[in-house]
Design a protein around this motif. Structure first.
Motif, PDB file in Angstrom:
ATOM      1  N   MET A  14      36.418  43.009  43.170  1.00  0.00           N
ATOM      2  CA  MET A  14      36.109  41.663  43.666  1.00  0.00           C
ATOM      3  C   MET A  14      35.662  41.772  45.108  1.00  0.00           C
ATOM      4  O   MET A  14      36.030  42.703  45.843  1.00  0.00           O
ATOM      5  N   ALA A  15      34.870  40.791  45.523  1.00  0.00           N
ATOM      6  CA  ALA A  15      34.408  40.768  46.917  1.00  0.00           C
ATOM      7  C   ALA A  15      35.553  40.472  47.869  1.00  0.00           C
ATOM      8  O   ALA A  15      35.653  41.028  48.951  1.00  0.00           O
ATOM      9  N   SER A  16      36.470  39.553  47.481  1.00  0.00           N
ATOM     10  CA  SER A  16      37.597  39.178  48.334  1.00  0.00           C
ATOM     11  C   SER A  16      38.630  38.489  47.470  1.00  0.00           C
ATOM     12  O   SER A  16      38.301  37.866  46.457  1.00  0.00           O
ATOM     13  N   THR A  17      39.889  38.608  47.877  1.00  0.00           N
ATOM     14  CA  THR A  17      40.972  37.916  47.160  1.00  0.00           C
ATOM     15  C   THR A  17      41.368  36.619  47.830  1.00  0.00           C
ATOM     16  O   THR A  17      42.111  35.826  47.260  1.00  0.00           O
ATOM     17  N   THR A  18      40.877  36.390  49.063  1.00  0.00           N
ATOM     18  CA  THR A  18      41.287  35.176  49.770  1.00  0.00           C
ATOM     19  C   THR A  18      40.661  33.937  49.165  1.00  0.00           C
ATOM     20  O   THR A  18      41.245  32.859  49.190  1.00  0.00           O
ATOM     21  N   GLY A  19      39.472  34.080  48.593  1.00  0.00           N
ATOM     22  CA  GLY A  19      38.813  32.910  48.002  1.00  0.00           C
ATOM     23  C   GLY A  19      39.057  32.769  46.529  1.00  0.00           C
ATOM     24  O   GLY A  19      38.397  31.968  45.874  1.00  0.00           O
ATOM     25  N   HIS A  20      39.975  33.562  46.001  1.00  0.00           N
ATOM     26  CA  HIS A  20      40.230  33.494  44.557  1.00  0.00           C
ATOM     27  C   HIS A  20      40.923  32.182  44.229  1.00  0.00           C
ATOM     28  O   HIS A  20      41.943  31.841  44.829  1.00  0.00           O
ATOM     29  N   ARG A  21      40.412  31.472  43.246  1.00  0.00           N
ATOM     30  CA  ARG A  21      40.893  30.127  42.951  1.00  0.00           C
ATOM     31  C   ARG A  21      41.593  30.017  41.610  1.00  0.00           C
ATOM     32  O   ARG A  21      41.944  28.934  41.187  1.00  0.00           O
ATOM     33  N   GLY A  22      41.796  31.123  40.908  1.00  0.00           N
ATOM     34  CA  GLY A  22      42.400  31.038  39.584  1.00  0.00           C
ATOM     35  C   GLY A  22      43.909  31.049  39.631  1.00  0.00           C
ATOM     36  O   GLY A  22      44.535  31.254  40.680  1.00  0.00           O
TER      37      GLY A  22
ATOM     38  N   ASN B  92      61.833  36.947  46.378  1.00  0.00           N
ATOM     39  CA  ASN B  92      61.806  37.604  47.691  1.00  0.00           C
ATOM     40  C   ASN B  92      61.044  38.928  47.677  1.00  0.00           C
ATOM     41  O   ASN B  92      61.401  39.863  48.406  1.00  0.00           O
ATOM     42  N   GLY B  93      60.027  39.026  46.843  1.00  0.00           N
ATOM     43  CA  GLY B  93      59.200  40.223  46.819  1.00  0.00           C
ATOM     44  C   GLY B  93      57.924  40.034  47.605  1.00  0.00           C
ATOM     45  O   GLY B  93      57.672  38.980  48.202  1.00  0.00           O
ATOM     46  N   SER B  94      57.092  41.079  47.614  1.00  0.00           N
ATOM     47  CA  SER B  94      55.824  41.034  48.332  1.00  0.00           C
ATOM     48  C   SER B  94      54.715  41.517  47.408  1.00  0.00           C
ATOM     49  O   SER B  94      54.935  42.346  46.521  1.00  0.00           O
ATOM     50  N   THR B  95      53.509  40.992  47.636  1.00  0.00           N
ATOM     51  CA  THR B  95      52.348  41.304  46.800  1.00  0.00           C
ATOM     52  C   THR B  95      51.192  41.730  47.690  1.00  0.00           C
ATOM     53  O   THR B  95      50.953  41.123  48.741  1.00  0.00           O
ATOM     54  N   SER B  96      50.488  42.762  47.272  1.00  0.00           N
ATOM     55  CA  SER B  96      49.263  43.177  47.952  1.00  0.00           C
ATOM     56  C   SER B  96      48.211  43.469  46.899  1.00  0.00           C
ATOM     57  O   SER B  96      48.512  44.059  45.851  1.00  0.00           O
ATOM     58  N   ILE B  97      46.971  43.061  47.166  1.00  0.00           N
ATOM     59  CA  ILE B  97      45.852  43.256  46.236  1.00  0.00           C
ATOM     60  C   ILE B  97      44.738  43.938  47.008  1.00  0.00           C
ATOM     61  O   ILE B  97      44.248  43.403  48.008  1.00  0.00           O
ATOM     62  N   GLN B  98      44.368  45.110  46.561  1.00  0.00           N
ATOM     63  CA  GLN B  98      43.304  45.881  47.199  1.00  0.00           C
ATOM     64  C   GLN B  98      42.124  45.958  46.229  1.00  0.00           C
ATOM     65  O   GLN B  98      42.283  46.394  45.084  1.00  0.00           O
ATOM     66  N   THR B  99      40.978  45.539  46.711  1.00  0.00           N
ATOM     67  CA  THR B  99      39.807  45.528  45.840  1.00  0.00           C
ATOM     68  C   THR B  99      38.549  45.553  46.678  1.00  0.00           C
ATOM     69  O   THR B  99      38.559  45.169  47.856  1.00  0.00           O
ATOM     70  N   LYS B 100      37.465  46.009  46.080  1.00  0.00           N
ATOM     71  CA  LYS B 100      36.140  45.947  46.672  1.00  0.00           C
ATOM     72  C   LYS B 100      35.119  46.032  45.549  1.00  0.00           C
ATOM     73  O   LYS B 100      35.411  46.585  44.467  1.00  0.00           O
ATOM     74  N   PRO B 101      33.958  45.470  45.763  1.00  0.00           N
ATOM     75  CA  PRO B 101      32.951  45.480  44.697  1.00  0.00           C
ATOM     76  C   PRO B 101      32.623  46.896  44.241  1.00  0.00           C
ATOM     77  O   PRO B 101      32.299  47.764  45.042  1.00  0.00           O
ATOM     78  N   GLY B 102      32.749  47.119  42.952  1.00  0.00           N
ATOM     79  CA  GLY B 102      32.434  48.416  42.374  1.00  0.00           C
ATOM     80  C   GLY B 102      33.507  49.461  42.570  1.00  0.00           C
ATOM     81  O   GLY B 102      33.357  50.600  42.100  1.00  0.00           O
ATOM     82  N   GLY B 103      34.616  49.138  43.245  1.00  0.00           N
ATOM     83  CA  GLY B 103      35.656  50.132  43.526  1.00  0.00           C
ATOM     84  C   GLY B 103      36.952  49.881  42.812  1.00  0.00           C
ATOM     85  O   GLY B 103      37.961  50.519  43.122  1.00  0.00           O
ATOM     86  N   GLY B 104      36.961  48.974  41.845  1.00  0.00           N
ATOM     87  CA  GLY B 104      38.191  48.707  41.119  1.00  0.00           C
ATOM     88  C   GLY B 104      39.146  47.818  41.901  1.00  0.00           C
ATOM     89  O   GLY B 104      38.850  47.366  43.010  1.00  0.00           O
ATOM     90  N   THR B 105      40.303  47.594  41.281  1.00  0.00           N
ATOM     91  CA  THR B 105      41.307  46.700  41.866  1.00  0.00           C
ATOM     92  C   THR B 105      42.680  47.326  41.680  1.00  0.00           C
ATOM     93  O   THR B 105      42.965  47.920  40.648  1.00  0.00           O
ATOM     94  N   VAL B 106      43.521  47.168  42.708  1.00  0.00           N
ATOM     95  CA  VAL B 106      44.907  47.631  42.648  1.00  0.00           C
ATOM     96  C   VAL B 106      45.804  46.448  42.984  1.00  0.00           C
ATOM     97  O   VAL B 106      45.712  45.868  44.073  1.00  0.00           O
ATOM     98  N   VAL B 107      46.643  46.071  42.018  1.00  0.00           N
ATOM     99  CA  VAL B 107      47.647  45.028  42.231  1.00  0.00           C
ATOM    100  C   VAL B 107      48.981  45.729  42.425  1.00  0.00           C
ATOM    101  O   VAL B 107      49.448  46.438  41.525  1.00  0.00           O
ATOM    102  N   HIS B 108      49.580  45.531  43.615  1.00  0.00           N
ATOM    103  CA  HIS B 108      50.833  46.228  43.932  1.00  0.00           C
ATOM    104  C   HIS B 108      51.877  45.197  44.349  1.00  0.00           C
ATOM    105  O   HIS B 108      51.614  44.326  45.183  1.00  0.00           O
TER     106      HIS B 108
END
Length: 472
Positions: free
Chosen positions: A413-421, A435-451
């Motif tokens: 994805m281009a960015s996760t800040t504008g994700h509206r779903g 009380n957990g934490s979430t991080s999402i790393q993604t870039k166009p064409g580079g896959g996505t990691v939900v941690h």
């Protein structure tokens, strides 16, 4: 999930409100009280200094008048005594005793004035005062021969010129010197008073400058604080409006999603289960007819019916597993994740590599449910959006933390800040709820990691199983 999001927004609003409720008024009140105290103290100090200066001036003027008055009386007594001596020399009819008594009265008055001058002059010029006292005593003693048998008029006039007049002049000179000294003292004291007045003006100026500086500082602090509070208020109002709009949008989307899920469930039940039930009824009718005529097709019809029943059981089980997998409660988290990975690979033909490190059996129910739903939602997003060909799911149980990551090699994805779903928002809200934490790393064409990272309580899982199933 909307309730969780609302709670998060409420917590954020409460945090912003707590920041805005920073106690500004004590600082401003203390500063204003300090300014008021400084003004009051300045007024009292100025009044005290002014009173001291005025009292000093009054004492100075009073001392000057007292010295001047007594010197004038002494000089007047000297002049009167000279006039008395002249009248005595010219008057041959009045007894000498009368003149002597009047001269004694003048001397008594002069001694009294001299005694009153002593505390005024002794500390400033004791030498001149002692000289004045000595000359006055010699002057008054010089009159004794004049009244003690000096009968010849020529001798009396000569005595007056030789003895009395020089002593009178000496006393007058000393008196003039004392008067000059008194004037000098007055001038010096006036200069000292002027210096005190300058000090008072300087004190007033410094106090006024300090008061103005403190008042200016209070005003600047108040203005800056008001501007900051206004800015925070505007930001908070904007965030509140955005949160309301987001809540409204998510609520509407949640309703649409629920309707879509109900529609899909209804379609599954109608299209799959309904058709299987219809086919089962037809097979049962065929079996009844075959049994009635004794046809050998009865056995094949019954086998087909059993096959339909098995298919319906699998379908119902799949639907139930999609809603709430029973093996999550019966067998634990790791088997449930393994089943979910196999079903996803079978359904979408995308291999899922599941790696589990650590014991997941004693996890509390909220953590188990959260991990299962997060992995389920992440896999669903991969199927819908990523076009991935490989997916890796890793679960690592530490002593106090549980790390879960879902990695794919999709389009990203281009960015996760504008994700509206609802998908990623649901993951974040579900993790935040415990009380957990979430991080999402993604870039166009580079896959996505939900941690995600979840805290692991130290209590035994048997106690945690008593927690309500609200997270389900």
């Amino acid at each position: 999930m909307t309730d969780h999001h609302l709670a998060g927004v409420g917590a954020s609003a409460a945090l912003g409100a707590s920041r805005m409720r920073f106690r500004t008024w004590p600082v401003v009140a203390v500063a204003l009280l300090g300014l008021l105290g400084l003004i009051v103290a300045s007024i009292l100090a100025v009044q005290r200094k002014a009173d001291i200066a005025y009292a000093h001036l009054d004492n100075l003027n009073a001392r000057y008048r007292e010295v001047e008055t007594r010197l004038r009386r002494v000089r007047a007594d000297l002049h009167l005594s000279g006039i008395l001596a002249r009248d005595y020399l010219l008057d041959t009819t009045t007894p000498a005793a009368d003149y002597r008594s009047r001269l004694v009265a003048y001397r008594t008055e002069s001694d009294r004035m001299l005694s009153e001058l002593e505390p005024l002059l002794r500390h400033s010029d004791p030498t001149r005062f002692d000289k004045l006292r000595h000359e006055l005593n010699e002057y008054w003693r010089s009159y004794a021969p004049l009244f003690d048998g000096m009968t010849v008029v020529v001798d009396r006039y000569g005595f007056l010129r030789r003895e009395i007049v020089p002593r009178r002049d000496a006393v007058m000179n000393i008196s003039a010197e004392i008067e000059e000294l008194n004037n000098e003292n007055l001038h010096a004291q006036q200069q000292a008073a002027a210096e005190r007045q300058r000090e008072l003006h300087q004190y007033l100026t410094s106090t006024l400058a300090a008061s103005l500086a403190l008042g200016l500082a209070v005003a600047i602090i108040a203005v800056i604080r008001i501007r900051v509070l206004e800015g925070r208020s505007e930001q908070q109002h904007s965030r509140t409006q955005q949160a309301e709009q987001e809540l409204r949008r998510l609520s509407n989307q949640l309703v649409r999603t629920q309707e879509e899920e109900r529609k899909n469930l209804s379609r599954e039940l109608h299209d799959e289960l309904g058709q299987m039930l219809t086919a089962l009824r037809m097979e049962i009718g065929r079996a009844e007819r075959a049994q009635a005529i004794g046809s050998p097709a009865f056995s094949a019809t019954m086998n087909e019916s059993k096959s339909l029943v098995d298919r319906m059981m699998r379908m119902v089980r799949d639907l139930a597993m999609g809603l709430r997998p029973s093996m999550l409660d019966d067998l634990g988290l790791e088997p449930a994740l393994a089943w979910q990975a196999r079903e996803f690979s079978r359904r979408y033909n995308v291999p899922v590599d599941l790696a589990v490190d650590g014991d997941l059996e004693k996890l509390p129910d909220p953590q188990r449910t959260c991990v299962y739903r997060v992995v389920q939602e992440a896999l669903t997003n991969c199927a819908k959006h990523s076009a991935a060909t490989e997916i890796e799911v890793k679960v690592v149980r530490g002593r106090t933390l549980l790390d879960v990551s879902v990695r794919d090699n999709g389009v990203g994805m281009a960015s996760t800040t504008g994700h509206r779903g609802l998908g990623l928002t649901g993951i974040k809200e579900r993790v935040k709820d415990i009380n957990g934490s979430t991080s999402i790393q993604t870039k166009p064409g580079g896959g996505t990691v939900v941690h995600i990272t979840l805290p692991v309580p130290a209590a035994d899982s048997s106690k945690e199983n008593l927690v309500a199933n609200s997270a389900r």
